[in-house]
Design a protein around this motif. Structure first.
Motif, PDB file in Angstrom:
ATOM      1  N   PHE A 229       0.856  -1.000   0.267  1.00  0.00           N
ATOM      2  CA  PHE A 229       0.258   0.040   0.098  1.00  0.00           C
ATOM      3  C   PHE A 229       0.619   1.416   0.024  1.00  0.00           C
ATOM      4  N   SER A 230       1.954   1.534   1.151  1.00  0.00           N
ATOM      5  CA  SER A 230       3.043   2.598   0.247  1.00  0.00           C
ATOM      6  C   SER A 230       3.531   2.733  -0.738  1.00  0.00           C
ATOM      7  N   GLU A 231       3.491   1.645  -1.644  1.00  0.00           N
ATOM      8  CA  GLU A 231       4.366   2.499  -2.678  1.00  0.00           C
ATOM      9  C   GLU A 231       2.595   2.831  -3.946  1.00  0.00           C
ATOM     10  N   ALA A 232       2.313   2.012  -3.429  1.00  0.00           N
ATOM     11  CA  ALA A 232       1.536   2.093  -4.119  1.00  0.00           C
ATOM     12  C   ALA A 232       0.278   3.597  -4.183  1.00  0.00           C
ATOM     13  N   LEU A 233       0.682   4.181  -3.022  1.00  0.00           N
ATOM     14  CA  LEU A 233      -0.178   5.234  -2.487  1.00  0.00           C
ATOM     15  C   LEU A 233       0.684   6.062  -3.046  1.00  0.00           C
ATOM     16  N   THR A 234       2.073   5.905  -3.113  1.00  0.00           N
ATOM     17  CA  THR A 234       2.848   6.927  -3.825  1.00  0.00           C
ATOM     18  C   THR A 234       2.943   7.287  -5.794  1.00  0.00           C
ATOM     19  N   VAL A 235       3.265   5.913  -6.196  1.00  0.00           N
ATOM     20  CA  VAL A 235       2.196   6.452  -7.682  1.00  0.00           C
ATOM     21  C   VAL A 235       1.429   6.969  -7.538  1.00  0.00           C
ATOM     22  N   LEU A 236      -0.304   6.763  -7.135  1.00  0.00           N
ATOM     23  CA  LEU A 236      -1.515   7.102  -6.979  1.00  0.00           C
ATOM     24  C   LEU A 236      -1.460   8.624  -6.539  1.00  0.00           C
ATOM     25  N   GLU A 237      -0.545   9.024  -5.887  1.00  0.00           N
ATOM     26  CA  GLU A 237      -0.239  10.074  -5.776  1.00  0.00           C
ATOM     27  C   GLU A 237       0.752  10.999  -6.888  1.00  0.00           C
ATOM     28  N   ASP A 238       1.209  10.318  -7.174  1.00  0.00           N
ATOM     29  CA  ASP A 238       2.010  10.948  -8.404  1.00  0.00           C
ATOM     30  C   ASP A 238       1.100  11.182  -9.738  1.00  0.00           C
ATOM     31  N   ILE A 239      -0.095  10.245  -9.959  1.00  0.00           N
ATOM     32  CA  ILE A 239      -0.722  10.090 -10.940  1.00  0.00           C
ATOM     33  C   ILE A 239      -1.650  12.267 -10.146  1.00  0.00           C
ATOM     34  N   ILE A 240      -2.223  11.830  -9.262  1.00  0.00           N
ATOM     35  CA  ILE A 240      -2.966  12.719  -8.923  1.00  0.00           C
ATOM     36  C   ILE A 240      -2.187  14.313  -9.269  1.00  0.00           C
ATOM     37  N   SER A 241      -1.235  14.181  -9.083  1.00  0.00           N
ATOM     38  CA  SER A 241      -0.215  15.487  -9.040  1.00  0.00           C
ATOM     39  C   SER A 241      -0.320  16.103 -10.059  1.00  0.00           C
TER      40      SER A 241
END
Length: 586
Positions: A229-241
């Motif tokens: 989840f931590s790794e996935a969150l970083t990727v998802l944050e980058d998509i959102i940004s």
């Protein structure tokens, strides 16, 4: 010197005579081999197109490869009592036929991708821009293929080198482990993220080709399968940004489920399967992976599976009462029904008068006395999503591969809800998680959730995401079965009971009873009630590897569905936990 002159004269003479001959030594373009084809950018671009073509076949996303997972979830059931019954009831036999079609299609796809990758080399820094993009698309599509194979078959053979096909060991690969396959899927998506442009580049990159945003979205999905989840969150944050392109929610939810250039490949879509619009298709339904007809329809058959029999559909799949009741349980800030209900289920509702196309089923206007158009004589709530039931485009479904609505495999709303889920897993309920959920709810004009409603209770927020927000946003779409597996719902008695309750339906010829409240507690005393999860046995959350495949391949073994193996130990040995059932009303 004189000898050299004579030699040159001889060669010149031979060349002259040869040039006068009637027969030319040319390569037949219809009989090329791997030695003569695939050596130019143009050749490999043709291969990329072939790879895209395979993801819209019957066993991939044009019909059963899509709908098997839809009815594997708790939102949809098999209402025709044929065809999908074994998938709905988790009783797929190893001697069946349909269950291997996704296997067939995805390995065709992998073969094409492996050929492309055999021509692009290992050093990405030496590739031209065109070759980088070709390689990135091949990696994305191969990752997508193995993502599906692992999600359906658990331990398929991992074949990544085109050269291995030259030996029997390569052709008859042995099973790989679930983790080995998912390791490769992660690697393929991660590398594709670096090679592909974003949709902001425009042209074809905003018109349906895989982009770095597509790869990033599926990379995050794959990480979440194994609770990273931590790794996935970083990727998802980058998509959102906006790191991987500019995405936003469409103002109108329905724009994600119509055909035409005004709606398809829109700003919300990370990746979708391209189908030709109605009236622009050919006439030949091609159900096999070959697709050689120049007049192929190039549509999907999802509508045929979903559409009511009264309008020409096959009426194979219907929505569960739980999903319908979930939509009806909450009103918008203006007091109306959630507009997503309109695009998800084909019921008559007073709220739809004057809304979008109104109370319509294809071109027929529904009235209050209709209450609902049941799917067929077995009852069932019609599914409107990925059909033209609400658009009025035509009055009767032409069954077969004629549905022209692009299948959106990943939308920006999924990024937001997955980001909220990962944030909750990593940090517990936070305002940031609530804000991402509310962004999706606001599009539907639903009231905001409040952080105080969850009082630091991560289990409660998970319940809200898994069994309220995701079903309403993605109801009757591909992926629910994949989610139930990654959440571990099959490995917990309370969660299994919850899925039984969600999927209980009434099988009845009396259409007035279709929408009556149903309760799982009545299933033993009411012969019309049914729940597909009642017949689930350990290991059958996956499809068995079909016997014809193991007969043909001496190195291939079955999986947990073949042997009735309980996968709960794998889940818990990894340190993963199943979130307990929470009553959201408490």
């Amino acid at each position: 010197m004189k000898l050299l002159k004579y030699s040159l004269a001889f060669l010149f003479g031979v060349g002259t005579l040869t040039s006068c001959m009637d027969n030319l030594d040319v390569v037949n373009p219809n009989q090329q081999t791997t030695a003569t084809f695939g050596n130019t950018v143009d050749d490999l671009e043709e291969c990329v197109i072939a790879a895209y073509n395979h993801i819209r076949m019957e066993g991939s996303y044009a019909r059963v490869g899509y709908t098997i997972d839809v009815c594997r979830g708790d939102e949809v059931w098999n209402s025709s009592q044929v065809w999908y019954l074994e998938f709905d009831d988790f009783t797929v036999l190893v001697t069946g036929d349909i269950a291997w079609w996704p296997w067939r299609e995805w390995y065709y796809t992998i073969n094409v991708c492996n050929f492309i990758l055999s021509r692009t080399g290992d050093d990405d820094s030496q590739l031209s821009e065109n070759m980088r993009r070709i390689k990135g698309q091949a990696l994305f599509i191969r990752g997508l293929a193995y993502y599906n194979l692992a999600g359906y078959y658990q331990n398929p053979p991992l074949i990544t080198s085109y050269e291995t096909y030259s030996s029997l060991d390569g052709l008859y690969g042995a099973n790989s482990t679930y983790d080995e396959v998912l390791d490769q899927v992660e690697a393929d998506f991660q590398q594709a993220m670096e090679l592909l442009p974003s949709r902001d580049e425009g042209s074809e990159w905003a018109g349906g080709r895989a982009t770095c945003g597509s790869a990033a979205g599926f990379y995050a999905r794959t990480l979440m399968v194994r609770h990273k989840f931590s790794e996935a969150l970083t990727v998802l944050e980058d998509i959102i940004s906006g790191r991987y392109g500019t995405y936003r929610l469409m103002d109108n939810y329905g724009d994600n489920f119509r055909e035409g250039t005004a709606y398809e490949n829109n700003d919300e879509s990370l990746f979708e399967v391209q189908f030709l619009d109605y009236a622009s298709q050919g006439t030949d339904d091609e159900w096999t992976p070959v697709n050689t007809s120049p007049n192929a329809t190039q549509g999907s058959a999802i509508e045929s599976n979903f559409a009511p029999g009264d309008f020409g559909g096959w009426a194979d799949l219907s929505a569960t009462n739980w999903l319908y009741d979930l939509f009806k349980s909450e009103r918008t800030t203006s007091g109306t029904l959630d507009p997503r209900l309109y695009w998800t289920l084909g019921t008559y509702e007073a709220d739809w008068e004057g809304f979008e196309y109104g109370n319509v089923a294809y071109t027929e206007t529904l009235t209050a006395s209709d209450t609902i158009r049941t799917n067929n004589n077995y009852g069932g709530i019609p599914i409107a999503k990925y059909t033209n039931l609400r658009t009025g485009l035509y009055s009767t479904v032409v069954t077969g591969l004629h549905d022209g609505i692009n299948v959106r495999l990943m939308r920006y709303s999924d990024v937001l809800l997955r980001a909220a889920e990962c944030e909750n897993e990593v940090n517990g309920p936070t305002q940031r998680a609530i804000d991402w959920i509310n962004e999706v709810r606001n599009r539907a004009d639903l009231p905001d959730l409040q952080l105080s409603d969850f009082a630091g209770n991560a289990d409660k927020l998970f319940e809200q995401i898994a069994n309220v927000e995701r079903p309403k946003e993605f109801g009757c779409e591909f992926g629910r079965g994949f989610d139930l597996i990654r959440w571990g719902f099959f490995y917990d008695a309370d969660r299994l009971q919850q899925m039984k309750e969600h999927s209980v339906v009434r099988i009845t010829a009396d259409k007035s009873k279709v929408l009556l409240p149903v309760s799982y507690s009545d299933i033993d005393s009411d012969s019309e009630l049914k729940s597909g999860f009642d017949t689930y046995v350990a290991g059958h959350e996956f499809l068995p590897i079909q016997q014809q495949l193991t007969n043909n391949n001496p190195n291939l073994q079955g999986n947990s569905a073949n042997y009735g193996t309980d996968n709960s130990s794998y889940f818990r040995d990894n340190g993963w936990t199943v979130r307990p059932v929470v009553d959201l009303d408490d």
